[in-house]
Design a protein around this motif. Structure first.
Motif, mmCIF file in Angstrom:
data_model
loop_
_atom_site.group_PDB
_atom_site.id
_atom_site.type_symbol
_atom_site.label_atom_id
_atom_site.label_comp_id
_atom_site.label_asym_id
_atom_site.label_seq_id
_atom_site.Cartn_x
_atom_site.Cartn_y
_atom_site.Cartn_z
ATOM 1 N N THR A 1 0.854 -1.183 0.000
ATOM 2 C CA THR A 1 0.000 0.000 0.000
ATOM 3 C C THR A 1 0.895 1.239 0.000
ATOM 4 O OG1 THR A 1 -0.047 0.110 2.405
ATOM 5 C CG2 THR A 1 -1.803 -1.197 1.322
ATOM 6 N N LYS A 2 0.278 2.389 -0.130
ATOM 7 C CA LYS A 2 1.037 3.647 -0.075
ATOM 8 C C LYS A 2 1.766 3.779 1.260
ATOM 9 C CE LYS A 2 -1.987 6.013 -3.258
ATOM 10 N NZ LYS A 2 -1.755 7.085 -4.153
ATOM 11 N N GLN A 3 1.143 3.314 2.333
ATOM 12 C CA GLN A 3 1.756 3.368 3.657
ATOM 13 C C GLN A 3 3.058 2.551 3.677
ATOM 14 O OE1 GLN A 3 -0.696 1.564 6.694
ATOM 15 N NE2 GLN A 3 0.638 2.228 8.359
ATOM 16 N N ALA A 4 3.035 1.354 3.114
ATOM 17 C CA ALA A 4 4.233 0.520 3.083
ATOM 18 C C ALA A 4 5.276 1.088 2.124
ATOM 19 C CB ALA A 4 3.874 -0.910 2.690
ATOM 20 N N GLU A 5 4.833 1.618 1.002
ATOM 21 C CA GLU A 5 5.768 2.233 0.056
ATOM 22 C C GLU A 5 6.478 3.414 0.716
ATOM 23 O OE1 GLU A 5 6.897 1.292 -2.773
ATOM 24 O OE2 GLU A 5 5.445 -0.213 -3.412
ATOM 25 N N ARG A 6 5.744 4.157 1.532
ATOM 26 C CA ARG A 6 6.349 5.278 2.266
ATOM 27 C C ARG A 6 7.423 4.761 3.218
ATOM 28 N NH1 ARG A 6 4.958 8.090 7.177
ATOM 29 N NH2 ARG A 6 5.917 10.149 7.113
ATOM 30 N N LEU A 7 7.125 3.675 3.898
ATOM 31 C CA LEU A 7 8.119 3.075 4.789
ATOM 32 C C LEU A 7 9.373 2.670 4.021
ATOM 33 C CD1 LEU A 7 5.953 0.768 7.096
ATOM 34 C CD2 LEU A 7 6.832 3.046 7.586
ATOM 35 N N MET A 8 9.181 2.123 2.834
ATOM 36 C CA MET A 8 10.336 1.709 2.020
ATOM 37 C C MET A 8 11.159 2.921 1.580
ATOM 38 S SD MET A 8 10.358 -1.507 2.188
ATOM 39 C CE MET A 8 11.761 -1.706 1.129
ATOM 40 N N ARG A 9 10.501 4.025 1.257
ATOM 41 C CA ARG A 9 11.224 5.241 0.889
ATOM 42 C C ARG A 9 12.031 5.759 2.076
ATOM 43 N NH1 ARG A 9 6.483 6.269 -1.690
ATOM 44 N NH2 ARG A 9 5.762 7.739 -0.114
ATOM 45 N N ILE A 10 11.412 5.757 3.258
ATOM 46 C CA ILE A 10 12.109 6.215 4.470
ATOM 47 C C ILE A 10 13.303 5.308 4.761
ATOM 48 C CG2 ILE A 10 11.887 6.442 6.976
ATOM 49 C CD1 ILE A 10 8.949 7.354 6.399
ATOM 50 N N LYS A 11 13.101 4.013 4.632
ATOM 51 C CA LYS A 11 14.195 3.059 4.865
ATOM 52 C C LYS A 11 15.318 3.295 3.856
ATOM 53 C CE LYS A 11 15.273 -1.829 5.016
ATOM 54 N NZ LYS A 11 14.785 -3.192 4.812
ATOM 55 N N GLY A 12 14.971 3.499 2.597
ATOM 56 C CA GLY A 12 15.979 3.770 1.569
ATOM 57 C C GLY A 12 16.772 5.028 1.878
ATOM 58 N N GLN A 13 16.076 6.073 2.311
ATOM 59 C CA GLN A 13 16.755 7.316 2.677
ATOM 60 C C GLN A 13 17.673 7.097 3.869
ATOM 61 O OE1 GLN A 13 16.932 10.155 1.028
ATOM 62 N NE2 GLN A 13 18.362 10.896 2.563
ATOM 63 N N ALA A 14 17.191 6.331 4.858
ATOM 64 C CA ALA A 14 18.014 6.046 6.044
ATOM 65 C C ALA A 14 19.278 5.291 5.646
ATOM 66 C CB ALA A 14 17.218 5.243 7.066
ATOM 67 N N LEU A 15 19.155 4.345 4.727
ATOM 68 C CA LEU A 15 20.332 3.587 4.281
ATOM 69 C C LEU A 15 21.330 4.491 3.555
ATOM 70 C CD1 LEU A 15 18.655 0.263 3.126
ATOM 71 C CD2 LEU A 15 20.125 0.611 5.128
ATOM 72 N N LYS A 16 20.826 5.428 2.760
ATOM 73 C CA LYS A 16 21.718 6.378 2.084
ATOM 74 C C LYS A 16 22.445 7.244 3.108
ATOM 75 C CE LYS A 16 19.131 6.636 -2.202
ATOM 76 N NZ LYS A 16 18.266 7.430 -3.052
ATOM 77 N N GLU A 17 21.717 7.658 4.139
ATOM 78 C CA GLU A 17 22.345 8.464 5.186
ATOM 79 C C GLU A 17 23.380 7.651 5.965
ATOM 80 O OE1 GLU A 17 19.430 10.541 7.576
ATOM 81 O OE2 GLU A 17 18.345 11.162 5.772
ATOM 82 N N TYR A 18 23.083 6.376 6.216
ATOM 83 C CA TYR A 18 24.061 5.494 6.880
ATOM 84 C C TYR A 18 25.328 5.388 6.040
ATOM 85 C CZ TYR A 18 20.811 3.582 10.368
ATOM 86 O OH TYR A 18 19.950 3.403 11.407
ATOM 87 N N GLU A 19 25.133 5.166 4.760
ATOM 88 C CA GLU A 19 26.288 5.020 3.877
ATOM 89 C C GLU A 19 27.135 6.288 3.890
ATOM 90 O OE1 GLU A 19 27.569 4.167 -0.758
ATOM 91 O OE2 GLU A 19 25.445 4.431 -0.278
ATOM 92 N N ALA A 20 26.499 7.431 3.782
ATOM 93 C CA ALA A 20 27.236 8.697 3.795
ATOM 94 C C ALA A 20 27.964 8.896 5.124
ATOM 95 C CB ALA A 20 26.282 9.865 3.533
ATOM 96 N N PHE A 21 27.296 8.551 6.222
ATOM 97 C CA PHE A 21 27.904 8.690 7.536
ATOM 98 C C PHE A 21 29.132 7.779 7.661
ATOM 99 C CE2 PHE A 21 28.337 7.348 11.971
ATOM 100 C CZ PHE A 21 28.544 8.574 12.572
ATOM 101 N N ILE A 22 28.986 6.532 7.243
ATOM 102 C CA ILE A 22 30.107 5.586 7.320
ATOM 103 C C ILE A 22 31.256 6.051 6.444
ATOM 104 C CG2 ILE A 22 30.833 3.231 6.719
ATOM 105 C CD1 ILE A 22 28.019 2.329 7.703
ATOM 106 N N ARG A 23 30.944 6.477 5.219
ATOM 107 C CA ARG A 23 32.008 6.940 4.313
ATOM 108 C C ARG A 23 32.724 8.169 4.876
ATOM 109 N NH1 ARG A 23 32.554 4.229 -0.267
ATOM 110 N NH2 ARG A 23 30.797 3.033 -1.044
#
Length: 139
Positions: A93-115
């Motif tokens: 649903t849109k609710q789950a898709e939103r969660l996936m977008r947030i998770k994707g953004q969090a992973l990008k931020e993790y990667e940037a932080f680690i790098r």
């Protein structure tokens, strides 16, 4: 090493939870298994119960129960196949898709932080180690 690993995982977990709370996402009500179902459905598109079961190496009965729970929570919908009425396709649903977008953004931020914390060589080594660990876990 055990203490460092525990601290590393705890830090990542706390950071992800903080990001999710800041975004107002509904992750808090999901179990790890439910999050894995959502990840699998997202990766597979509009899979059948069998597709999800195969991806997660679970029984169809277990996946059916999990998907039904997610449907009741508003994260997925099931649609009967027009080609075979015995088959149901699952989509987020849109609710789950939103969660996936947030998770994707969090992973990008993790990667940037680690790098940002590692030199280029350390980042390359870390990536190599993570890849090796992933392959080992997959057996």
């Amino acid at each position: 090493m055990e203490l460092l690993l525990i601290e590393f995982i705890g830090t990542l977990d706390a950071s992800l939870k903080r990001m999710q709370q800041e975004a107002g996402a509904g992750f808090a009500g999901l179990t790890i298994s439910q999050a894995q179902y959502i990840d699998a459905i997202h990766a597979l598109g509009q899979p059948t119960i069998t597709d999800i079961a195969n991806r997660l190496h679970l029984t169809k009965a277990s996946v059916t129960a999990g998907v039904n729970k997610l449907a009741a929570m508003g994260y997925v919908v099931k649609r009967q196949s027009s080609e075979d009425r015995r088959v149901q396709h699952v989509r987020l649903t849109k609710q789950a898709e939103r969660l996936m977008r947030i998770k994707g953004q969090a992973l990008k931020e993790y990667e940037a932080f680690i790098r940002s914390a590692l030199s280029a060589e350390e980042a390359r080594q870390f990536e190599s180690i993570l890849s090796k660990l992933i392959q080992h876990f997959k057996g």
